[in-house]
Motif scaffolding. Structure first.
Motif, PDB file in Angstrom:
ATOM      1  N   GLY A 100       0.816  -1.210   0.000  1.00 39.48           N
ATOM      2  CA  GLY A 100       0.000   0.000   0.000  1.00 39.48           C
ATOM      3  C   GLY A 100       0.849   1.258   0.000  1.00 39.48           C
ATOM      4  N   ASP A 101       1.850   1.293   0.852  1.00 38.13           N
ATOM      5  CA  ASP A 101       2.703   2.486   0.930  1.00 38.13           C
ATOM      6  C   ASP A 101       3.488   2.713  -0.356  1.00 38.13           C
ATOM      7  N   LEU A 102       4.014   1.647  -0.931  1.00 43.28           N
ATOM      8  CA  LEU A 102       4.823   1.788  -2.139  1.00 43.28           C
ATOM      9  C   LEU A 102       3.983   2.190  -3.347  1.00 43.28           C
ATOM     10  N   ILE A 103       2.815   1.572  -3.516  1.00 40.84           N
ATOM     11  CA  ILE A 103       2.008   1.899  -4.691  1.00 40.84           C
ATOM     12  C   ILE A 103       1.427   3.311  -4.571  1.00 40.84           C
ATOM     13  N   MET A 104       1.080   3.719  -3.345  1.00 42.91           N
ATOM     14  CA  MET A 104       0.533   5.068  -3.176  1.00 42.91           C
ATOM     15  C   MET A 104       1.632   6.120  -3.307  1.00 42.91           C
ATOM     16  N   LEU A 105       2.821   5.807  -2.839  1.00 37.09           N
ATOM     17  CA  LEU A 105       3.946   6.721  -3.038  1.00 37.09           C
ATOM     18  C   LEU A 105       4.226   6.873  -4.531  1.00 37.09           C
ATOM     19  N   GLN A 106       4.204   5.772  -5.263  1.00 34.86           N
ATOM     20  CA  GLN A 106       4.420   5.821  -6.709  1.00 34.86           C
ATOM     21  C   GLN A 106       3.377   6.711  -7.379  1.00 34.86           C
ATOM     22  N   ARG A 107       2.144   6.622  -6.940  1.00 32.96           N
ATOM     23  CA  ARG A 107       1.076   7.449  -7.523  1.00 32.96           C
ATOM     24  C   ARG A 107       1.297   8.927  -7.228  1.00 32.96           C
ATOM     25  N   LEU A 108       1.774   9.239  -6.033  1.00 40.22           N
ATOM     26  CA  LEU A 108       2.081  10.640  -5.710  1.00 40.22           C
ATOM     27  C   LEU A 108       3.221  11.164  -6.575  1.00 40.22           C
ATOM     28  N   VAL A 109       4.238  10.337  -6.780  1.00 43.06           N
ATOM     29  CA  VAL A 109       5.372  10.730  -7.621  1.00 43.06           C
ATOM     30  C   VAL A 109       4.912  10.867  -9.077  1.00 43.06           C
ATOM     31  N   ASP A 110       4.162   9.892  -9.577  1.00 39.96           N
ATOM     32  CA  ASP A 110       3.697   9.919 -10.966  1.00 39.96           C
ATOM     33  C   ASP A 110       2.857  11.162 -11.260  1.00 39.96           C
ATOM     34  N   ILE A 145       3.116  15.196  -7.402  1.00 41.50           N
ATOM     35  CA  ILE A 145       2.657  15.792  -6.146  1.00 41.50           C
ATOM     36  C   ILE A 145       3.841  15.915  -5.199  1.00 41.50           C
ATOM     37  N   VAL A 146       4.701  14.905  -5.210  1.00 42.29           N
ATOM     38  CA  VAL A 146       5.883  14.900  -4.342  1.00 42.29           C
ATOM     39  C   VAL A 146       7.117  14.574  -5.174  1.00 42.29           C
ATOM     40  N   VAL A 147       8.246  14.964  -4.647  1.00 41.38           N
ATOM     41  CA  VAL A 147       9.532  14.627  -5.262  1.00 41.38           C
ATOM     42  C   VAL A 147      10.310  13.820  -4.228  1.00 41.38           C
ATOM     43  N   VAL A 148      10.784  12.675  -4.665  1.00 37.63           N
ATOM     44  CA  VAL A 148      11.616  11.827  -3.820  1.00 37.63           C
ATOM     45  C   VAL A 148      12.953  11.696  -4.531  1.00 37.63           C
ATOM     46  N   ASP A 149      14.022  11.866  -3.794  1.00 35.94           N
ATOM     47  CA  ASP A 149      15.374  11.756  -4.347  1.00 35.94           C
ATOM     48  C   ASP A 149      15.451  10.511  -5.235  1.00 35.94           C
ATOM     49  N   PRO A 150      15.762  10.690  -6.520  1.00 38.86           N
ATOM     50  CA  PRO A 150      15.817   9.538  -7.431  1.00 38.86           C
ATOM     51  C   PRO A 150      16.781   8.440  -6.972  1.00 38.86           C
ATOM     52  N   ALA A 151      17.858   8.812  -6.294  1.00 37.97           N
ATOM     53  CA  ALA A 151      18.802   7.812  -5.790  1.00 37.97           C
ATOM     54  C   ALA A 151      18.138   6.931  -4.736  1.00 37.97           C
ATOM     55  N   VAL A 152      17.214   7.504  -3.976  1.00 39.41           N
ATOM     56  CA  VAL A 152      16.473   6.744  -2.958  1.00 39.41           C
ATOM     57  C   VAL A 152      15.293   6.036  -3.604  1.00 39.41           C
ATOM     58  N   PHE A 153      14.515   6.781  -4.386  1.00 37.32           N
ATOM     59  CA  PHE A 153      13.308   6.234  -4.992  1.00 37.32           C
ATOM     60  C   PHE A 153      13.637   5.045  -5.888  1.00 37.32           C
ATOM     61  N   GLY A 154      14.770   5.129  -6.581  1.00 41.09           N
ATOM     62  CA  GLY A 154      15.184   4.051  -7.473  1.00 41.09           C
ATOM     63  C   GLY A 154      15.522   2.756  -6.759  1.00 41.09           C
ATOM     64  N   THR A 155      15.753   2.808  -5.450  1.00 39.19           N
ATOM     65  CA  THR A 155      16.067   1.591  -4.696  1.00 39.19           C
ATOM     66  C   THR A 155      14.805   0.872  -4.212  1.00 39.19           C
ATOM     67  N   LEU A 214      12.994   2.937   5.603  1.00 39.52           N
ATOM     68  CA  LEU A 214      13.198   3.841   4.472  1.00 39.52           C
ATOM     69  C   LEU A 214      11.869   4.445   4.017  1.00 39.52           C
ATOM     70  N   VAL A 215      10.878   3.614   3.839  1.00 34.00           N
ATOM     71  CA  VAL A 215       9.565   4.102   3.383  1.00 34.00           C
ATOM     72  C   VAL A 215       8.967   5.061   4.409  1.00 34.00           C
ATOM     73  N   ASP A 216       9.090   4.723   5.683  1.00 31.43           N
ATOM     74  CA  ASP A 216       8.552   5.617   6.721  1.00 31.43           C
ATOM     75  C   ASP A 216       9.253   6.971   6.700  1.00 31.43           C
ATOM     76  N   SER A 217      10.560   6.969   6.500  1.00 30.15           N
ATOM     77  CA  SER A 217      11.284   8.246   6.470  1.00 30.15           C
ATOM     78  C   SER A 217      10.869   9.072   5.248  1.00 30.15           C
ATOM     79  N   ILE A 218      10.580   8.414   4.143  1.00 35.00           N
ATOM     80  CA  ILE A 218      10.111   9.135   2.950  1.00 35.00           C
ATOM     81  C   ILE A 218       8.773   9.809   3.238  1.00 35.00           C
ATOM     82  N   TYR A 219       7.853   9.099   3.870  1.00 38.14           N
ATOM     83  CA  TYR A 219       6.550   9.699   4.175  1.00 38.14           C
ATOM     84  C   TYR A 219       6.685  10.867   5.164  1.00 38.14           C
TER      85      TYR A 219
END
Length: 181
Positions: free
Chosen positions: A54-64, A67-77, A101-106
């Motif tokens: 749930g967290d990963l797919i919803m984060l992906q939707r926010l990025v797509d 809405i949010v920007v996540v460091d590509p070096a982190v997001f790519g992992t 990692l996911v919690d720190s991103i949120y």
């Protein structure tokens, strides 16, 4: 109404609760983590993996939706979430690293939210093929409710094993409350 302080608070709550429950789960063997307990998801690890889904797919939707920007070096992992039955972590060690990692991103992305963020629109297709449009406020309510709901199921399994997972009350876990900036 500005919900951004609430989402910052909920991101901290989820981070702290996940750490608290991970600390409890660290007492379990690999066999106990994967034991079929005849629950909504079969095992403790299956519950953790679904929360991650749930967290990963919803984060992906926010990025797509930009809405949010996540460091590509982190997001790519991060693993790519595609199905509710995805497994992102087989071992406890993998789980802890990915969950933290996911919690720190949120926590980071909600820190950038403001009143205007909440009115932006997230458009996506569900895993069942349904097109959805929600405001960021509505979307984030689902993100945090999803985690809480499935963590509740997880605490039930931990209770069945006789483990004490401690207090789960939001005002105790995040005593600074909605004052979070």
């Amino acid at each position: 109404m500005d919900f951004s302080p609430n989402f910052r608070m909920l991101a901290l709550y989820n981070q702290r609760m996940n750490k608290q429950l991970l600390d409890v789960c660290s007492q379990l063997t690999q066999e106990q983590l994967h034991y079929d307990m005849n629950a909504f998801f079969p095992s403790i690890m299956a519950h953790w993996n679904h929360i991650l889904f749930g967290d990963l797919i919803m984060l992906q939707r926010l990025v797509d939706n930009q809405i949010v920007v996540v460091d590509p070096a982190v997001f790519g992992t991060l693993p790519n979430a595609k199905s509710v039955s995805d497994t992102f972590a087989d071992s406890f060690e993998e789980l802890r690293v990915l969950r933290e990692l996911v919690d720190s991103i949120y926590v980071n992305i909600t820190g950038a939210f403001n009143t205007a963020s909440g009115t932006r629109v997230v458009r996506y297709t569900t895993t069942e093929g349904q097109m959805i449009e929600r405001t960021v406020d509505e979307f984030c309510m689902h993100i945090f409710n999803h985690q809480t709901y499935h963590r509740d199921q997880l605490t039930c399994l931990l209770s069945q094993l006789g483990l004490d997972f401690g207090c789960t009350d939001l005002p105790v876990i995040v005593p600074e409350g909605a004052q979070v900036k």
